[in-house]
Design an enzyme around this catalytic site. Structure first.
Site, PDB file in Angstrom:
ATOM      1  CD  GLU A 204      -4.857   0.830  -2.335  1.00 23.37           C
ATOM      2  OE1 GLU A 204      -5.322   1.981  -2.232  1.00 23.37           O
ATOM      3  OE2 GLU A 204      -4.851   0.004  -1.409  1.00 23.37           O
TER       4      GLU A 204
ATOM      5  CG  ASP B 163      -0.516   3.191   6.291  1.00 25.95           C
ATOM      6  OD1 ASP B 163      -1.137   3.661   5.327  1.00 25.95           O
ATOM      7  OD2 ASP B 163      -0.252   3.846   7.318  1.00 25.95           O
TER       8      ASP B 163
ATOM      9  CG  ASP C  26      -1.761   1.243   1.339  1.00 20.84           C
ATOM     10  OD1 ASP C  26      -2.199   1.743   0.287  1.00 20.84           O
ATOM     11  OD2 ASP C  26      -2.004   1.708   2.467  1.00 20.84           O
TER      12      ASP C  26
END
Length: 179
Positions: free
Chosen positions: A71, A143, A12
């Protein structure tokens, strides 16, 4: 790692905090390996990009994943923040590719749909489902939970460990998803 097990590194990306999550997948079984964050406190953008690149290299060397899933960053209201986030994501992808890893990409919507079943789920719902799916005793940091969600999304979208590596090069994109 035992035969038939694929190690997935989920990322991420962020310009200040980049989450990572590592899972092992064997067929439909997923097991938690590790998760954490690469923090780039202070400094100029080039300094933070270097920290991210070095951090990704360290994560790859430590956990030796077979494949990475990242992502996809979407455009937000502030163009400067979007640009910085894109540069951070670029450093992450460059580090993964330089390590020889195939890289799959997923939108936040795809991750939420895969993990929660609802593309409009919030971060807390994603973290809760990551905790349940991986049978974790506690909830990972936000996260890191998002990164584990990205890894779980790839496990779901790739159709299991056997196809993840052997058929990776034959996978195609359909409507923004690996098929």
């Amino acid at each position: 790692m035992p035969s038939g097990v694929t190690r997935i590194l989920g990322i991420d990306p962020g310009s200040r905090i980049t989450g990572f999550g590592v899972i092992d997948v064997a067929g439909s079984q997923q097991a938690y390996v590790a998760s954490g964050c690469i923090r780039t406190q202070g400094g100029s953008l080039p300094e933070r990009v270097k920290i991210l690149l070095d951090g990704i290299r360290e994560v790859v060397a430590t956990y030796q994943p077979d494949i990475a899933a990242v992502e996809i960053v979407f455009v937000n209201v502030n163009p400067q923040s979007t640009l910085m986030l894109g540069q951070a994501r670029g450093a992450v992808v460059a580090g993964l590719v330089a390590a020889g890893l195939p890289v799959a990409e997923y939108t936040a919507l795809q991750v939420k749909q895969a993990v929660v079943g609802n593309g409009h789920a919030d971060k807390d719902q994603v973290a809760h489902m990551v905790q349940r799916l991986l049978r974790l005793s506690g909830r990972p940091q936000a996260d890191a939970a998002d990164a584990l969600g990205v890894a779980l999304t790839h496990a779901q979208h790739s159709g299991g460990a056997a196809r993840q590596l052997a058929g990776y090069r034959q996978l195609s994109m359909k409507r923004g998803r690996l098929a």
